[in-house]
Design an enzyme around this catalytic site. Sequence first.
Site, PDB file in Angstrom:
ATOM      1  CG  HIS A 127      -1.655  -0.834   1.310  1.00 36.47           C
ATOM      2  ND1 HIS A 127      -2.834  -0.977   0.137  1.00 36.47           N
ATOM      3  CD2 HIS A 127      -2.019  -1.757   1.725  1.00 36.47           C
ATOM      4  CE1 HIS A 127      -3.704  -1.988   0.170  1.00 36.47           C
ATOM      5  NE2 HIS A 127      -3.693  -2.446   1.817  1.00 36.47           N
ATOM      6  CG  ASP A 164      -3.053  -7.991   0.890  1.00 38.57           C
ATOM      7  OD1 ASP A 164      -1.909  -8.954   1.846  1.00 38.57           O
ATOM      8  OD2 ASP A 164      -3.750  -7.726   1.015  1.00 38.57           O
ATOM      9  CG  HIS A 166      -6.889  -5.021   1.854  1.00 36.47           C
ATOM     10  ND1 HIS A 166      -5.902  -6.156   2.894  1.00 36.47           N
ATOM     11  CD2 HIS A 166      -7.197  -4.694   2.681  1.00 36.47           C
ATOM     12  CE1 HIS A 166      -6.819  -6.580   3.786  1.00 36.47           C
ATOM     13  NE2 HIS A 166      -7.218  -5.555   3.692  1.00 36.47           N
ATOM     14  CG  ASP A 252      -5.181 -10.201   3.442  1.00 37.02           C
ATOM     15  OD1 ASP A 252      -4.551 -10.500   2.376  1.00 37.02           O
ATOM     16  OD2 ASP A 252      -4.118  -8.890   4.146  1.00 37.02           O
TER      17      ASP A 252
HETATM   18 ZN   LIG Z   1      -4.054  -7.156   2.888  1.00 41.46          ZN
END
Ligand SMILES: [Zn+2]
Length: 352
Positions: A127, A164, A166, A252
């Site tokens: 991120h 991931d 995200h 995750d």
């Molecule tokens: Zn993540």
Amino acid sequence: MNRTGVVQDPIFMEHVMDPGHPERPERLKVIYEMLEDEEKKNLRLINVKPRPATREELETTHSPAYIDRIASTAGKPHFRLDMDTSTSAKSFEAASLAAGGLCELIRAVCSGNLKNGFALVRPPGHHAESDRAMGFCLFNNVAIGAHYAIKNFSLERVLIVDWDVHHGNGTQNAFYSDPRVLYFSTHRYGFFYPGSGAATEVGHGKGEGFTVNVPLEGGSGDSEYGNIFERVLKPIALEYRPQIILVSAGFDIHYDDPLGGMEVTEAGFARLTQILMEIAEVTALGKLVLTLEGGYDIEGEKRSVGAVLKELSQVSPLDKKELVDKERKSDRRIAQLILRLSDIQRRYWKSL
Ligand SMILES: [Zn+2]
């Protein structure tokens, strides 16, 4: 002869955020303990010693002012960078070693000393933007690693696969106009952090066609991921012919993860690793390097990392038959998504 490397170091457990924060040192503690246990049995991994990323390496991805800002947190007990991202006294050191450790692992693989490997590091990175910490991330490890490989080994094509839950906004932005890096991300999409990663985000300018986003619904599991990897990632990757594959490995998407809402099992992670190894074998002499991103169910993450390492080192690899059968019986939802992705990406990839 085993040629799978791991980066591990106690420093990565000294980056501590707020009390109760899910991105916590215990995530690595249980993985390191498992490696010690497995070491006594049959998993033989080669330790790659991390070193801090150089200023020059950090500047391939981050602005000088941002690097100064993170460096200035060194020695301070607590410093808030973002709503959910903060530092402790050793965070800058840990973040520098996480990025530098991944570079060292990439060096070992690119120079042929190792076949593949896994950087078991914190903080995660995907991120982190050029000038901003975000979503538990300080330096964008995988982006710094990709630049390192391109620069030091004169590579022209690096594939980053980000599984991931995200979307890796920072990584996407780092290479959005850059055809030397193909960014391929599967992520949960629709009212989900960080909000980017629509299928129509495909890159810009010279980089157009070199970003592939696969937005998934919550509840996606082994069959959905297996299908996407086999039927979207594999044809694109074989056409692109990466010289190395880097992976933002987030756990995750595990079925027990408290944040992700996905359903991937340990066997599912092993299967995704197998597919990546098959691609790497065809185009990159097997060069495959993973780096740890998210994953917040401590036990599920540990077992999944163990399953991935067994695949990488080819110690008791998964019998994939059952999962492949399940993938073949995939439902209409995933077939429709693949059709939609093919419509968008066919302009760039004729194998779709
Ligand atoms: Zn993540």
